[in-house]
Design a protein around this motif. Structure first.
Motif, PDB file in Angstrom:
ATOM      1  N   PHE A  21       0.837  -1.189   0.000  1.00  0.00           N
ATOM      2  CA  PHE A  21       0.000   0.000   0.000  1.00  0.00           C
ATOM      3  C   PHE A  21       0.879   1.248   0.000  1.00  0.00           C
ATOM      4  O   PHE A  21       1.955   1.261   0.596  1.00  0.00           O
ATOM      5  N   GLU A  22       0.370   2.284  -0.632  1.00  0.00           N
ATOM      6  CA  GLU A  22       1.027   3.593  -0.553  1.00  0.00           C
ATOM      7  C   GLU A  22       0.197   4.463   0.379  1.00  0.00           C
ATOM      8  O   GLU A  22      -0.992   4.693   0.130  1.00  0.00           O
ATOM      9  N   LEU A  23       0.819   4.954   1.463  1.00  0.00           N
ATOM     10  CA  LEU A  23       0.110   5.756   2.441  1.00  0.00           C
ATOM     11  C   LEU A  23       0.084   7.216   2.003  1.00  0.00           C
ATOM     12  O   LEU A  23       0.879   7.649   1.161  1.00  0.00           O
ATOM     13  N   ALA A  24      -0.852   7.972   2.583  1.00  0.00           N
ATOM     14  CA  ALA A  24      -1.123   9.336   2.106  1.00  0.00           C
ATOM     15  C   ALA A  24      -0.334  10.401   2.859  1.00  0.00           C
ATOM     16  O   ALA A  24      -0.695  11.578   2.797  1.00  0.00           O
ATOM     17  N   SER A  43       3.806 -10.632   8.263  1.00  0.00           N
ATOM     18  CA  SER A  43       4.988  -9.751   8.266  1.00  0.00           C
ATOM     19  C   SER A  43       4.565  -8.378   7.776  1.00  0.00           C
ATOM     20  O   SER A  43       3.689  -8.262   6.904  1.00  0.00           O
ATOM     21  N   PHE A  44       5.208  -7.336   8.352  1.00  0.00           N
ATOM     22  CA  PHE A  44       4.940  -5.964   7.927  1.00  0.00           C
ATOM     23  C   PHE A  44       6.260  -5.328   7.532  1.00  0.00           C
ATOM     24  O   PHE A  44       7.183  -5.240   8.341  1.00  0.00           O
ATOM     25  N   ASN A  45       6.352  -4.904   6.272  1.00  0.00           N
ATOM     26  CA  ASN A  45       7.585  -4.343   5.724  1.00  0.00           C
ATOM     27  C   ASN A  45       8.790  -5.233   6.026  1.00  0.00           C
ATOM     28  O   ASN A  45       9.876  -4.774   6.421  1.00  0.00           O
ATOM     29  N   ARG A  68       8.207   2.899   6.419  1.00  0.00           N
ATOM     30  CA  ARG A  68       9.320   3.579   5.778  1.00  0.00           C
ATOM     31  C   ARG A  68       8.841   4.191   4.462  1.00  0.00           C
ATOM     32  O   ARG A  68       8.208   3.511   3.637  1.00  0.00           O
ATOM     33  N   ASP A  69       9.124   5.482   4.259  1.00  0.00           N
ATOM     34  CA  ASP A  69       8.804   6.165   2.984  1.00  0.00           C
ATOM     35  C   ASP A  69       7.330   6.033   2.620  1.00  0.00           C
ATOM     36  O   ASP A  69       6.978   5.867   1.445  1.00  0.00           O
TER      37      ASP A  69
END
Length: 958
Positions: A21-24, A43-45, A68-69
């Motif tokens: 996902f790309e967060l805002a 798992s997360f990232n 991250r990012d």
């Protein structure tokens, strides 16, 4: 949403799923939740954060520090120790600016069934499939999610959870066809090794080796220069291919062989070129019990060259008594008899004989255990609500059968003496593949069944036939249903005894399925020899059919007694055999016959092979029949012979003979039988019998159905005399009623307009002036009930909405969808639930044959797939002009085209001015119609269209 791997349920199964996902923006807090049946690891990232085993609760982890990012990669493995694995994940985010968002597992996630190295890392690039959704995200895991809400993810064929079969039968999905790579499968056959050969409608051939499940099923693309098949057959150590398109050398019958024994087809031979194609083009091939190949084609395909010579089916004509009207939307206008056909040929495709004809567009044929041939044909759904509409029906394709499809209003009723009726009428639908259950490991009843596919409504019917004399009658039931389930072809695999079917067509998502029986009834093979019931009658019919193409000594001795049979199919076979004998040998006997059935059949034959000098004798003989003692069937047969005497033997050439017919028939109208009244009325209107207008108007207004009323309005348009002005006013007032109140298919109101226009053309100028107010009252323009001024919202693309498509399955708003349908002006061109315009397809059944993705694409990219029925033609004239429009009518010297969906006048294009013409790739539906709608409105519209107008559809459940 709950997602799973859609694999066959087995113990200890794991589904691996991932999504990035790309967060805002900058995140204040991020909390991850997960659950599965029975355990899940997440798992997360790239870092393990959850291990959870309680499927009744959530596993939870704070993952704020792992972001991250502004990226979030979630990788989850859910395991079920007792069946199919499913998992549910959600990420709740609060941004630093106070806004909140939730990201949940849905159909955009990708899944795998085996752990691949690095599957939880960002650079992982394995070719995993998209997930299958089985329910919306609820407050509580699992308990609030109904398994009945399974939906195929974009790019996946319908999951088996959306398919229902009769008790005891099991459906498995063996393959979800990659649409972009392998197309949409429409034809299928089993080869001698038990493999399936399948064809993309617009592409190549594929070979399927069925496995124990989807994972072990093998798919290979055949490297042979042929495809576009709508008929496939393995026989005589070859693959026969009925090409309907541009593959190889175009439409035709081909033989494909393996010349070097490497189990790969490598040689393609064209056996017979066919002229015609498209959706009503050449279709299936079958091997007959006589060792011959049988081929079927729709009504836009000419009969094979030379096939009428020495053939059972011959001497055809339109044989229409009163003038017809073409279809108001131009469908099949100018496609004349013999229309759709079945022909047979030898294994080398050299000797062709036309077996029977008069179909519209049957797709497939099949033989039963008695060696009898059947097909499943459809009328035009645009004709619903009109008296000439015929529902989809199963036909017994006997020798020389005429099934009476004629374009426009010209379709023959089943009861015509010179036609063959249906075995059973089914209803609205779109016939595709059919198959006998012979060889299936099913209970005896279902081995004997005929399986017929309805593409429009997503149904496979089981048709159960019973012998009735030398033919059959039948009942039917829904064997398999689904949503969406656009069933194309179907076959029994004799190697494993399973029934296989495919879905797809028109570039929709395709899939391959297997049906087996796991109930308690015996599946022992039934006898494949001919059944005793009806055997003698069928044997007699076949003896008569042998005389359809031969003349032998003593033929009349065999034929004549059968003309008087009480069995309609035997009478029909005998009459065709009589026509094949020398007329001089039997004409006098026909005119002297005393048996009523024998007389009617012999006179039918005389009308078809005699000349105008025979008319007076035929009419006199018909007048002598004992009508007071005849059955309804006999009366209908005799009335049809009156019509044939005028159609085939010279028209109204003898006034004295005509007056005698009027004297014989006029007192009999009206009677008690609706069908007899129809044929009586046709003859009496044709002969302008005294008082016929008055009695016809009485019948019109006494009619209890719109079809009954419309029949009399249609026939009365031919009456030129004996009208009063009050009758005229009442007649044209009915047109107003029909235009504004009555419902039907896409062409219904246009048929009414044609009736009115035909009648108006026969009026004197003074009468036209007096009727002007009433006449103008019928000319109303169809518009959407609510037209609002809307502002531009977004130039929507399919990719903008594809992730939201699972939301059309539940929680939608019926009333909002209805209002959007009106506001988007869909009703101007489309009928829906009996309302709307007629220039575009009827949308009522889209939910039963199309997935949400297809509906979305049709709205946003309307030119992606344009049906033959709605295609425009581009004309280039000798003056350099380019004209575009749909052909509505065609005469010997001109085309009449509608230049746009709302054009009030037709444009005439003279044929001698046309230098070139081709189909337009552009739909009449313009792009951008969705751009004034919000995202939620589009979703409500898709749900509304797929509901069929049913406010209780599952899409409206919470």
């Amino acid at each position: 949403m709950w997602i799973w791997n859609s694999k066959k349920a087995t113990d200890n199964q794991t589904v691996y799923a991932r999504k990035e996902f790309e967060l805002a923006g900058p995140v204040k807090t991020a909390t991850l939740y997960a659950t599965a049946d029975n355990s899940i690891t997440v798992s997360f990232n790239g870092k393990p954060v959850i291990q959870h085993r309680d499927w009744g609760s959530w596993g939870k982890a704070n993952v704020t520090d792992l972001i991250r990012d502004d990226r979030a990669l979630i990788a989850a493995a859910g395991k079920n120790e007792g069946g199919s694995a499913a998992l549910l994940v959600k990420l709740e985010v609060e941004y630093k600016d106070g806004k909140k968002a939730t990201f949940a597992s849905d159909g955009t996630w990708v899944v795998g069934t085996e752990p691949s190295p690095g599957w939880d890392r960002a650079d992982f690039a394995a070719d995993w499939k998209q997930a299958t959704v089985i329910g919306k995200l609820g407050i509580q895991p699992w308990g609030n999610v109904g398994r009945a809400t399974v939906a195929a993810a974009p790019g996946e064929a319908t999951p088996v959870e959306n398919i229902q079969a009769l008790d005891g039968f099991k459906v498995e999905r063996l393959y979800s066809v990659p649409l972009g790579q392998e197309g949409s499968w429409v034809s299928m056959t089993a080869d001698p090794q038990g493999r399936l050969i399948c064809s993309d409608q617009y592409g190549g051939l594929f070979r399927v080796t069925p496995g124990a499940d989807a994972e072990t099923t093998k798919i290979e693309k055949l490297d042979v220069a042929i495809g576009d098949a709508q008929g496939l057959l393995c026989a005589f150590d070859a693959l026969y291919v009925s090409v309907n398109g541009n593959a190889a050398q175009g439409s035709g019958l081909y033989r494909v062989t393996d010349t070097n024994g490497d189990d790969q087809y490598d040689k393609v031979e064209l056996l017979k070129k066919f002229k015609g194609g498209g959706e009503h083009g050449p279709h299936a091939i079958r091997l007959g019990p006589d060792g011959m190949l049988y081929v079927i084609a729709g009504n836009h395909t000419d009969i094979p060259e030379g096939s009428e010579v020495g053939a059972p089916h011959k001497n055809w004509a339109e044989d229409l008594f009163l003038p017809r009207n073409p279809d108001g939307n131009g469908h099949a206008t100018g496609r004349m008899a013999p229309a759709g056909w079945i022909a047979r040929t030898d294994k080398d495709g050299e000797d062709w004989r036309l077996l029977c004809a008069g179909f519209r567009n049957p797709y497939d044929i099949a033989f039963n255990a008695d060696g009898e041939l059947f097909t499943y044909d459809a009328d035009m759904e645009w004709d619903t609500g009109a008296p000439w509409y015929r529902p989809t029906r199963v036909n017994h394709a006997v020798s020389a059968a005429e099934f009476g499809w004629r374009y426009g209003t010209g379709k023959w009723p089943d009861y015509y003496v010179d036609s063959v009726g249906s075995v059973v009428d089914i209803g609205l639908g779109s016939p595709t593949g059919i198959e006998m259950g012979l060889g299936a490991k099913f209970p005896a009843k279902y081995q004997n069944a005929l399986y017929i596919n309805d593409w429009t409504y997503g149904v496979i019917y089981a048709v159960h036939m019973q012998p009735q004399g030398a033919t059959y009658t039948a009942t039917f039931e829904k064997f398999i249903t689904g949503r969406p389930l656009p069933v194309t072809d179907i076959c029994v695999n004799p190697k494993d005894g399973a029934l296989y079917f495919a879905i797809g067509g028109r570039k929709t998502q395709s899939g391959l399925y297997r049906v087996t029986y796991d109930g308690s009834e015996s599946t022992a093979p039934i006898a494949t020899t001919e059944s005793e019931e009806g055997r003698e009658a069928r044997a007699l019919r076949r003896e008569l059919e042998a005389l359809h193409t031969t003349t032998t000594d003593g033929a009349l001795a065999k034929i004549w007694p059968s003309l008087g049979s009480n069995d309609r199919s035997i009478r029909y076979a005998a009459r065709v055999a009589l026509e094949n004998q020398s007329l001089a040998d039997w004409k006098a006997r026909a005119l002297a016959e005393t048996n009523t059935n024998g007389t009617i059949q012999a006179l039918t034959a005389l009308c078809r092979v005699g000349d105008k000098t025979d008319q007076a004798a035929v009419l006199a003989k018909l007048n002598s029949l004992p009508y007071d003692r005849m059955s309804e069937e006999q009366t209908l047969d005799a009335l049809r012979v009156y019509e044939l005497a005028y159609i085939r033997l010279g028209g109204k050439q003898n006034e004295t003979a005509n007056e005698a017919v009027i004297a014989r028939l006029n007192p009999r109208f009206p009677g008690e039988s609706e069908e007899v009244n129809h044929e009586l009325f046709n003859v009496l209107v044709y002969l302008e019998a005294p008082g016929i207008v008055k009695r016809g108007m009485q019948q019109l207004f006494a009619g209890q159905t719109q079809q009954e009323q419309m029949f009399y309005a249609f026939a009365l348009r031919n009456a030129t005399s004996d009208w009063t002005m009050d009758q005229r006013k009442a007649y044209f007032s009915w047109m107003n009623l029909a235009q504004t109140k009555y419902r039907g298919g896409n062409s219904f109101k246009k048929f009414v307009m044609q009736i009115r226009n035909d009648a108006a053309e026969k009026l004197a100028k003074a009468d036209l002036a007096e009727l002007k107010e009433i006449m103008e009252g019928a000319q109303t323009e169809e518009v959407a009930n609510l037209e609002t001024t809307r502002q531009f919202v977004h130039n929507w693309q399919v990719d903008d909405l594809i992730e939201k498509l699972p939301e059309v399955e539940s929680g939608r708003n019926f009333e909002k969808g209805r209002l959007v349908f009106e506001a988007a002006q869909c009703a101007k061109c489309h009928r829906y639930a009996g309302q709307g315009g007629g220039t575009g397809p009827d949308l009522t059944g889209v939910g039963n044959r199309f997935a949400p993705l297809y509906v979305l694409e049709a709205m946003i990219v309307p030119s992606k797939v344009v049906s033959d029925q709605y295609v425009n033609t581009v004309f280039q004239t000798d003056t350099g002009d380019i004209l575009v429009g749909r052909i509505i009518n065609e005469t010997d010297d001109a085309y009449q085209i509608r230049s746009g969906p709302f054009a009030k006048e037709l444009t005439t294009v003279k044929k001698d001015e046309v230098e070139g013409m081709k189909h337009s790739p552009q739909s009449e539906m313009p792009d951008g119609l969705m751009n004034t709608l919000t995202q939620e409105e589009i979703l409500d519209l898709i749900a509304y269209l797929r509901s069929g107008g049913n406010p209780n559809d599952a899409a409206y459940s919470k």
